[in-house]
Design a protein around this motif. Structure first.
Motif, PDB file in Angstrom:
ATOM      1  N   GLY A   1     -17.172  42.245 -54.448  1.00 42.60           N
ATOM      2  CA  GLY A   1     -16.064  42.249 -55.397  1.00 42.60           C
ATOM      3  C   GLY A   1     -16.478  41.761 -56.773  1.00 42.60           C
TER       4      GLY A   1
ATOM      5  N   GLU B   1      -9.970  39.042 -58.492  1.00 41.91           N
ATOM      6  CA  GLU B   1     -11.003  38.168 -57.960  1.00 41.91           C
ATOM      7  C   GLU B   1     -10.464  36.749 -57.727  1.00 41.91           C
TER       8      GLU B   1
ATOM      9  N   SER C   1      -4.469  43.006 -54.985  1.00 43.92           N
ATOM     10  CA  SER C   1      -5.531  43.561 -55.829  1.00 43.92           C
ATOM     11  C   SER C   1      -5.270  45.033 -56.152  1.00 43.92           C
TER      12      SER C   1
ATOM     13  N   ILE D   1     -11.875  46.632 -55.598  1.00 42.75           N
ATOM     14  CA  ILE D   1     -11.962  45.327 -54.937  1.00 42.75           C
ATOM     15  C   ILE D   1     -10.963  45.252 -53.783  1.00 42.75           C
TER      16      ILE D   1
END
Length: 318
Positions: A170, A38, A94, A197
């Protein structure tokens, strides 16, 4: 739409910058892979907004000898770069981080910190999303969101809107992942959330790349604009026939218009010049986004011959 675009971008830039710092702090403190993903996502978004602002600035440059039609396409280019960065950096890192966490899971420390950060991030992200959504709604009208994006010639607003939407999704995935780790006691679920995500970012990037690619290659003006111009030309008493109309968006508020018109044979050269001038004034008055108008005076039979020759040149075997 430039003012609205900048408002949306600045709101997202400030929000994502603050959120990125907070997420990285929480990721370092808790060891959460989803939180790190994130943080990367927010950092990429912050950089993307900077690129969109740069694109808006470059697009305002006046035409010069090297670029006689101006620099409006700069915005489309940088919007395409943004889509590539979301895919390559945001989604790629990610997914990589998530796979690493799945292979080598480790417990999350101080999850309460992660929950607080995620809660604050959702609030900030929702605020930025709402600003983008309101600006987008101003031009959407009664069309669906997808149809409006397809029709839009301003990638700045819909890029930020979809970035913020992906960010909200996300954050929810990261929150669910942390809860699942705590409730089920399976640390690898944090990595699975990170991979999810990444997949959300990849899907967003693919959609944005597809839409901005169309603008970069060159899209025509809205059908209602083309139809109105066609009717205006055909209703002109001195026009015998409008052979062809072509439009090209060079930027959100910059349309190039090319017309092939067959005027009445009885007209003198001076009368044709006056008719062309009157048409250009009328078109630009009704549609200020039409910055350049090129009207070719051409007999209909000659126009058809040229089209046939053009088709033959493109496909010699036909």
């Amino acid at each position: 739409m430039a003012a609205g675009s900048k408002k949306v971008i600045y709101a997202a830039l400030i929000g994502n910058g603050l959120i990125a710092i907070t997420k990285f702090f929480a990721a370092a403190y808790t060891g959460s892979s989803a939180m790190l993903s994130e943080g990367i996502h927010s950092l990429v978004d912050t950089g993307n907004q900077g690129l969109l602002l740069y694109g808006l600035k470059k697009a305002k440059q006046p035409a010069d000898e090297k670029h006689p039609f101006g620099y409006g396409v700069e915005l489309y280019f940088w919007a395409f770069v943004v889509a590539i960065l979301i895919f390559a950096v945001g989604a790629g890192i990610s997914i990589y981080e998530g796979i690493q966490k799945i292979i080598d899971p480790h417990p999350i420390t101080s999850p309460i910190v992660a929950y607080v950060v995620l809660g604050l991030a959702i609030v900030f992200e929702a605020g930025a999303w709402w600003v983008a959504y309101k600006e987008f709604n101003k031009v959407r009208g009664k069309r669906s969101i997808l149809k409006a994006v397809r029709d839009s010639k301003d990638p700045a607003v819909f890029t930020v809107l979809f970035e913020d939407t992906a960010a909200m999704l996300g954050l929810i995935v990261a929150l669910v992942g942390l809860l699942a780790v705590q409730i089920l006691g399976l640390p690898w679920l944090d990595g699975a959330a990170s991979v999810t995500i990444g997949l959300i970012l990849a899907a967003t990037a693919a959609f944005l790349a597809y839409e901005t690619k169309g603008l970069l290659v060159g899209e025509s003006a809205a059908p209602e604009v083309v139809d109105t111009i066609r009717n205006l030309v055909e209703a002109t008493p001195t026009v015998s026939r409008m052979n062809e109309i072509r439009t090209l968006h060079r930027g959100p508020q910059d349309v190039l218009l090319a017309l092939s018109v067959d005027f009445e044979d009885r007209l003198t050269a001076g009368a044709v010049e006056e008719a062309i001038y009157a048409l250009e004034v009328a078109i630009k008055r009704q549609f200020p986004i039409v910055r350049r108008v090129f009207i070719e005076v051409q007999a209909t039979r000659h126009h058809r011959e040229m089209l046939a020759a053009e088709r033959a040149a493109l496909d010699p075997d036909a």
